[in-house]
Design a protein around this motif. Sequence first.
Motif, PDB file in Angstrom:
ATOM      1  N   ASP A 190      68.992  -7.085  67.061  1.00  0.00           N
ATOM      2  CA  ASP A 190      68.152  -7.045  65.802  1.00  0.00           C
ATOM      3  C   ASP A 190      67.556  -5.835  65.718  1.00  0.00           C
ATOM      4  O   ASP A 190      66.348  -5.272  65.872  1.00  0.00           O
ATOM      5  N   ALA A 191      68.526  -5.089  64.912  1.00  0.00           N
ATOM      6  CA  ALA A 191      68.350  -3.745  64.556  1.00  0.00           C
ATOM      7  C   ALA A 191      67.039  -3.606  63.776  1.00  0.00           C
ATOM      8  O   ALA A 191      66.365  -2.532  63.769  1.00  0.00           O
ATOM      9  N   GLU A 192      66.797  -4.380  62.664  1.00  0.00           N
ATOM     10  CA  GLU A 192      65.867  -4.106  61.635  1.00  0.00           C
ATOM     11  C   GLU A 192      64.294  -4.442  62.325  1.00  0.00           C
ATOM     12  O   GLU A 192      63.589  -3.532  62.365  1.00  0.00           O
ATOM     13  N   ALA A 193      64.397  -5.200  63.328  1.00  0.00           N
ATOM     14  CA  ALA A 193      62.877  -5.346  63.964  1.00  0.00           C
ATOM     15  C   ALA A 193      62.835  -4.080  64.966  1.00  0.00           C
ATOM     16  O   ALA A 193      61.716  -3.678  65.063  1.00  0.00           O
ATOM     17  N   GLY A 194      63.841  -3.633  65.562  1.00  0.00           N
ATOM     18  CA  GLY A 194      63.862  -2.762  66.179  1.00  0.00           C
ATOM     19  C   GLY A 194      63.373  -1.251  65.401  1.00  0.00           C
ATOM     20  O   GLY A 194      62.334  -0.756  65.791  1.00  0.00           O
ATOM     21  N   LEU A 195      64.014  -0.880  64.365  1.00  0.00           N
ATOM     22  CA  LEU A 195      63.671  -0.005  63.526  1.00  0.00           C
ATOM     23  C   LEU A 195      62.187  -0.072  62.983  1.00  0.00           C
ATOM     24  O   LEU A 195      61.455   0.998  62.748  1.00  0.00           O
ATOM     25  N   GLU A 196      61.898  -1.357  62.549  1.00  0.00           N
ATOM     26  CA  GLU A 196      60.556  -1.606  62.450  1.00  0.00           C
ATOM     27  C   GLU A 196      59.388  -0.945  63.124  1.00  0.00           C
ATOM     28  O   GLU A 196      58.337  -0.407  62.968  1.00  0.00           O
ATOM     29  N   GLN A 197      59.632  -1.234  64.495  1.00  0.00           N
ATOM     30  CA  GLN A 197      58.801  -0.779  65.355  1.00  0.00           C
ATOM     31  C   GLN A 197      58.770   0.677  65.397  1.00  0.00           C
ATOM     32  O   GLN A 197      57.455   1.451  65.489  1.00  0.00           O
ATOM     33  N   PHE A 198      59.850   1.248  65.465  1.00  0.00           N
ATOM     34  CA  PHE A 198      59.810   2.701  65.322  1.00  0.00           C
ATOM     35  C   PHE A 198      59.274   3.449  64.152  1.00  0.00           C
ATOM     36  O   PHE A 198      58.420   4.289  64.166  1.00  0.00           O
ATOM     37  N   ILE A 199      59.434   2.817  63.016  1.00  0.00           N
ATOM     38  CA  ILE A 199      58.780   3.535  61.880  1.00  0.00           C
ATOM     39  C   ILE A 199      57.081   3.112  61.828  1.00  0.00           C
ATOM     40  O   ILE A 199      56.448   3.727  61.464  1.00  0.00           O
ATOM     41  N   GLU A 200      56.599   2.078  62.416  1.00  0.00           N
ATOM     42  CA  GLU A 200      55.164   1.653  62.517  1.00  0.00           C
ATOM     43  C   GLU A 200      54.699   2.997  63.752  1.00  0.00           C
ATOM     44  O   GLU A 200      53.536   3.568  63.526  1.00  0.00           O
ATOM     45  N   MET A 201      55.497   3.292  64.900  1.00  0.00           N
ATOM     46  CA  MET A 201      55.014   4.302  65.570  1.00  0.00           C
ATOM     47  C   MET A 201      54.850   5.518  64.657  1.00  0.00           C
ATOM     48  O   MET A 201      53.926   6.376  64.706  1.00  0.00           O
ATOM     49  N   LEU A 202      55.924   6.105  63.870  1.00  0.00           N
ATOM     50  CA  LEU A 202      55.862   7.219  62.962  1.00  0.00           C
ATOM     51  C   LEU A 202      54.760   7.089  62.235  1.00  0.00           C
ATOM     52  O   LEU A 202      53.980   8.196  61.631  1.00  0.00           O
ATOM     53  N   ARG A 203      54.321   6.014  61.488  1.00  0.00           N
ATOM     54  CA  ARG A 203      53.098   5.672  60.414  1.00  0.00           C
ATOM     55  C   ARG A 203      51.976   6.114  61.186  1.00  0.00           C
ATOM     56  O   ARG A 203      51.031   6.749  60.800  1.00  0.00           O
ATOM     57  N   ARG A 204      51.722   5.658  62.585  1.00  0.00           N
ATOM     58  CA  ARG A 204      50.534   5.730  63.304  1.00  0.00           C
ATOM     59  C   ARG A 204      50.195   7.046  63.822  1.00  0.00           C
ATOM     60  O   ARG A 204      49.414   7.505  63.968  1.00  0.00           O
ATOM     61  N   ASN A 205      51.337   7.703  64.353  1.00  0.00           N
ATOM     62  CA  ASN A 205      51.263   8.974  65.140  1.00  0.00           C
ATOM     63  C   ASN A 205      52.511   9.723  65.501  1.00  0.00           C
ATOM     64  O   ASN A 205      53.343   9.312  66.276  1.00  0.00           O
ATOM     65  N   ARG A 206      53.111  10.480  64.370  1.00  0.00           N
ATOM     66  CA  ARG A 206      54.104  10.890  64.106  1.00  0.00           C
ATOM     67  C   ARG A 206      54.405  12.064  65.586  1.00  0.00           C
ATOM     68  O   ARG A 206      55.463  12.369  65.916  1.00  0.00           O
ATOM     69  N   GLY A 207      53.558  12.419  65.984  1.00  0.00           N
ATOM     70  CA  GLY A 207      53.433  13.803  67.054  1.00  0.00           C
ATOM     71  C   GLY A 207      53.409  13.021  68.268  1.00  0.00           C
ATOM     72  O   GLY A 207      53.574  13.736  69.438  1.00  0.00           O
ATOM     73  N   PHE A 208      53.344  11.720  68.696  1.00  0.00           N
ATOM     74  CA  PHE A 208      53.344  11.147  69.876  1.00  0.00           C
ATOM     75  C   PHE A 208      54.546  11.406  70.891  1.00  0.00           C
ATOM     76  O   PHE A 208      55.628  11.587  70.582  1.00  0.00           O
ATOM     77  N   GLU A 209      54.097  11.838  71.790  1.00  0.00           N
ATOM     78  CA  GLU A 209      55.081  12.556  73.181  1.00  0.00           C
ATOM     79  C   GLU A 209      56.127  13.161  72.470  1.00  0.00           C
ATOM     80  O   GLU A 209      57.398  12.800  72.603  1.00  0.00           O
ATOM     81  N   ASP A 210      55.609  14.339  71.804  1.00  0.00           N
ATOM     82  CA  ASP A 210      56.490  15.433  71.325  1.00  0.00           C
ATOM     83  C   ASP A 210      57.499  14.885  70.254  1.00  0.00           C
ATOM     84  O   ASP A 210      58.812  15.078  70.277  1.00  0.00           O
ATOM     85  N   GLY A 211      56.967  14.113  69.283  1.00  0.00           N
ATOM     86  CA  GLY A 211      57.846  13.562  68.306  1.00  0.00           C
ATOM     87  C   GLY A 211      58.917  12.301  68.679  1.00  0.00           C
ATOM     88  O   GLY A 211      59.629  12.224  68.049  1.00  0.00           O
ATOM     89  N   LEU A 212      58.371  11.514  69.862  1.00  0.00           N
ATOM     90  CA  LEU A 212      59.245  10.455  69.994  1.00  0.00           C
ATOM     91  C   LEU A 212      59.499   9.541  68.975  1.00  0.00           C
ATOM     92  O   LEU A 212      60.673   8.886  68.676  1.00  0.00           O
TER      93      LEU A 212
END
Length: 292
Positions: A239-261
């Motif tokens: 389910d690629a889109e659902a996975g990418l959406e989680q990563f985008i939400e991570m970027l939206r909330r904190n792009r520097g989380f764990e050295d840019g994870l």
Amino acid sequence: MSIAASPAHVFDATTETFETSVIQRSLQVPVLVDFWAEWCGPCKQLGPLLEKLAADYHGAFELAKVDVDKEQQLAAAFQIRSIPTVMLVKDGQLVDGFPGALPEAQLREFLAHHDIQPGVPAEQEPLPEQAAAPVDPHAEVLRLRKAIETEPDKAELKLDLALALLATGGAHEAGQLLDALPANLSTDDRAVKARARLGFAALLKDAPPAETLQAAIAANPDDLRARHLLGVQRIVAGDAEAGLEQFIEMLRRNRGFEDGLPKKALIDAFRVVDDEDLVGRYRRKMSSLLLV
């Protein structure tokens, strides 16, 4: 330079159009940005060379022309101190550039350094093949095992088997097959992508089930570790889109989380996901968030 007179793959860029015509476009194809002016003698030497290369490369890159007299705000944003100055934008980011007029040979070297090679003219492009019917990965594993019994020394079959095993969850055996590939196949694009998938699968070794991760996110939307693991699970499950959406939400909330994870997770996923349209869409989302 009027649009009507523009050579192929060459266009004028303005402050208003730069985000769409250059930044967003560079997610699909590299864009060279030529900062120039009518009164500039070296610009008149460099400009025609760049336009010639844009035509010769048949769309392998596009050339954006920025008149610094008309677009002073844009020139200031890029801190242009002399002209001509050329910038290269790839994947939504400024990656390189040079001041002054270079000869054609050095321009070609600059492009080659960034893996930009002449493309094929549109009239010479091969016709797309008719899409093949989907293959059952389990049936493919059985077919390939039989083929390897007949030709045990044919390494290409073992790479095919590793890819089929990944599609059925056989990550351990797939990893062993990939590790045993000869050097000429270990750098094959399919092998590189398979190893990227293995890397995703390895992250889930001790991960909680998806239901637990979803509950953690519901209780705390800023639980980016849970979002990362859930995104990886979705990617591995197909389910690629659902996975990418989680990563985008991570970027939206904190792009520097764990050295840019968040950004790293997205880039890793782009190597794994086969849907080019989906990858392009999420590359644009990533670029928009990073440019804020």
